[in-house]
Enzyme design. Structure first.
Site, mmCIF file in Angstrom:
data_model
loop_
_atom_site.group_PDB
_atom_site.id
_atom_site.type_symbol
_atom_site.label_atom_id
_atom_site.label_comp_id
_atom_site.label_asym_id
_atom_site.label_seq_id
_atom_site.Cartn_x
_atom_site.Cartn_y
_atom_site.Cartn_z
ATOM 1 N N ASP A 48 0.833 -1.286 0.007
ATOM 2 C CA ASP A 48 0.077 -0.232 0.098
ATOM 3 C C ASP A 48 0.842 1.129 0.159
ATOM 4 O O ASP A 48 1.938 1.531 0.665
ATOM 5 C CB ASP A 48 -0.922 0.031 1.285
ATOM 6 C CG ASP A 48 -1.645 1.252 1.621
ATOM 7 O OD1 ASP A 48 -2.646 1.325 0.591
ATOM 8 O OD2 ASP A 48 -1.569 2.159 2.272
ATOM 9 N N GLU B 101 5.852 -22.417 -5.495
ATOM 10 C CA GLU B 101 5.727 -21.352 -6.925
ATOM 11 C C GLU B 101 5.908 -19.794 -6.134
ATOM 12 O O GLU B 101 6.369 -19.603 -5.017
ATOM 13 C CB GLU B 101 4.187 -21.350 -7.031
ATOM 14 C CG GLU B 101 3.641 -22.909 -7.511
ATOM 15 C CD GLU B 101 1.893 -22.568 -7.866
ATOM 16 O OE1 GLU B 101 1.762 -22.521 -9.222
ATOM 17 O OE2 GLU B 101 1.300 -22.913 -7.041
#
Length: 608
Positions: A225, A286
């Protein structure tokens, strides 16, 4: 003859490389879905959405074709800014549930093949955070964890004046006086959100520890953010005044040269990218990703991808806000074509594009562009290629609830103003509860009062009705997410063209695969256009998908010469003769092959 053989081999390799399918990572082609937890689903009847509620609704994301979801902050917080003021980065906010609830969410998401991304808020903490409390008390370990300043001497005597003219994003001064410490502290947002000091390496390391903690809990990355607010200049000089905004308390009153987009920001982003990559190397699995939020000019945004030398990588997905900042309901086809091309042209070679239509800080797509264009905008989002990002509710066309009263207003950006102007600043209209069905509170909660009022239009506009209808925004969204799994949409080239003032199209091509044409009419009138500007297309095309209100149906055949497209329509076509057509013109490779063969023959003959 040896030279001829070598030339043919070299050019055959070139032909096979041009337009070939790439091996994309999971995040490069998926649909991301932002959930605003407070408004998604309430499981316990208190009027506030929670983690168990999200877990109970994950099947909807799977059904919609979503591959990953990022959650607005769920960490422990006094909720002054509804989770963006964090008092403990390693705990769950009680209203949202427990760490056990979070573990259940991760497990359910894994079962469905959906990856969880967390909202990470590094610029500031809550003033209730242990770090700030200790810093205010001048604890030696935390004394410079935040931005403190003595202020300027007051010529009239008494308490020093504020250090400079900096203002908060949320209106008013960016400085607040601490009686306890006898200094000012900086807060670029509310006064309850003091800015952390990233010039202190201990702060960077503590925040890096936060990332490691949640990675070990099973998240696949973070949406970071307000990243471009991370640093401010060290000499605290005044920012120049913008004469076009005369209100000295307004964020727009100043040009923000010294409080955002400083060079030091990027180094921290590159450090966190190294952290994510190292975590994968150490723990396997992953790729863990970083998405960064920075409302900035293009040259600044592109530096989040990598440094100028190309030696350090940064954000996997620096959010592309052009569809929010540069376009609106009055934008023309030429505006859209230019904006799409702008991002693609600026983006460094070898990186992945992303397209953001809406989020919790901006008016909803259907309200910003017009409800009649929601299918057109979703078509564009999901067929441009790269990463598509959907804000919850926009898969079926939710709109802003603009008539929230001053009494019911919750957003601090609005509450910091007054009853006369609050609607101009409020982000509440796009944050209202999710409209699941036409039962009490739209199926969001059994409470008598929800934290924000439900939009009254839920009786007619809700997900259940969309799923039951023969044709709907949601069913078309589903069709688009399925279609984007095609290798051409995942790996193909893109060519964009405005065909008239309100109609634009783009072609997606990939060697030895289907060619697709996406045609979008943004205007209120039906038009007849020609697709001949796309030289690689044959005369006849077939419809593979069409918006719910379109005159076309799957399987219809149309002409490239005189395509008739209805008002606000969007259709996706495929070239009947796609493979021969594209292979014959793939990046000019065949012409190069022929030329090289002739050259090789001449060299061979010369050798003889």
């Amino acid at each position: 003859m040896r030279i001829l053989l070598l030339a043919v081999i070299l050019n055959w390799n070139l032909l096979s490389i041009c337009g070939d399918e790439e091996n994309k990572d999971w995040w490069q082609t998926t649909v991301f879905y932002q959930i605003y937890p407070r408004s998604f689903q309430d499981s316990n009847g208190d009027g506030i959405g929670d983690l168990k509620g999200i877990t109970s609704r994950l099947d909807h994301l799977k059904e919609a074709g979503v591959g990953a979801t990022w959650l607005s902050p769920i960490f422990k917080s006094p909720m002054v800014d509804f989770g963006y003021d964090i008092s403990d980065y390693l705990s769950i906010q009680e209203e949202y549930g427990t760490m056990e609830d979070f573990d259940e969410l991760i497990a359910k998401a894994k079962e469905l093949g959906i990856k969880i991304i967390l909202d990470f808020v590094p610029n500031h903490s809550s003033d209730k955070h242990e770090w700030f409390i200790k810093s205010e008390a001048k604890d030696p370990e935390y004394i410079d964890f935040y931005i403190w300043h003595d202020g300027k001497p007051n010529p009239d005597g008494g308490r020093n004046l504020e250090p400079n003219n900096w203002v908060s994003v949320f209106y008013g001064s960016a400085w607040t006086w601490s009686d306890k410490r006898q200094q000012y502290y900086l807060h670029q947002f509310t006064k309850q959100q003091p800015d952390l000091n990233y010039r202190n390496p201990k702060v960077v390391e503590r925040m890096s520890d936060v990332l490691r903690f949640w990675l070990k809990k099973g998240v696949y990355g973070f949406r970071v953010d307000a990243i471009n607010h991370l640093f401010e200049v060290e000499d605290f000089i005044d920012e120049p005044v913008n004469a076009f905004d005369p209100d000295p308390k307004s964020y727009g009153h100043l040009f923000h040269y010294y409080t955002v987009d400083l060079n030091e920001v990027y180094d921290v982003v590159y450090q966190w990218r190294d952290l994510l990559d190292d975590f994968k190397k150490t723990h396997g699995g992953e790729t863990r990703i970083m998405m960064t939020e920075a409302y900035a000019n293009m040259s600044f945004v592109m530096r989040y991808y990598e440094n100028d030398e190309g030696t350090r990588k940064g954000s996997h997905i620096p959010f592309n806000f052009l569809m929010i900042s540069d376009l609106n309901g009055d934008s023309t086809a030429r505006d859209f074509a230019h904006t799409i091309s702008k991002w693609m042209n600026y983006m460094p070679v070898g990186f992945t594009a992303n397209w953001v239509m809406g989020n919790h800080d901006n008016s909803r797509v259907a309200s910003r562009y017009g409800v009649e264009r929601i299918d057109a905008l979703n078509t564009m989002l999901l067929t441009l290629g790269g990463v598509g990002i959907t804000y919850n509710g926009e898969e079926f066309g939710m709109v802003d609830y603009k008539n929230i009263s001053w009494k019911d207003t919750q957003d601090p950006a609005a509450c910091n103003t007054n009853p006369d102007v609050y609607q101009k600043y409020s982000r509440d209209p796009e944050r209202t509860p999710f409209q699941w069905d036409n039962t009490k509170n739209a199926g969001f909660s059994t409470a008598d009062k929800t934290w924000l009022p439900v939009n009254p239009n839920y009786v007619d506009l809700n997900l259940k009705a969309e799923k039951e209808a023969e044709h709907s925004h949601f069913k078309f969204y589903q069709k688009l997410t399925k279609l984007r799994q095609h290798k051409t949409f995942q790996n193909g080239n893109i060519k964009v063209q405005a065909l008239s003032k309100y109609v634009f199209a783009f072609v997606r091509e990939l060697r030895d695969s289907d060619t697709f044409v996406v045609v979008i009419n943004l205007g209120a009138n039906a038009e007849e256009v020609s697709l001949k500007p796309f030289k690689t297309l044959h005369d006849k095309l077939k419809v593979v998908a069409a918006a719910p209100t379109s005159q076309y149906h799957e399987g219809d055949e149309v002409s490239t010469d005189d395509l008739k497209i209805g008002q606000y329509d969007s259709i996706i076509l495929t070239d009947v003769n796609h493979i021969n057509n594209f292979a014959s013109k793939c990046c000019g490779c065949n012409m190069l092959l022929i030329s090289s063969m002739l050259l090789a023959w001449m060299l061979a003959l010369n050798n003889f």
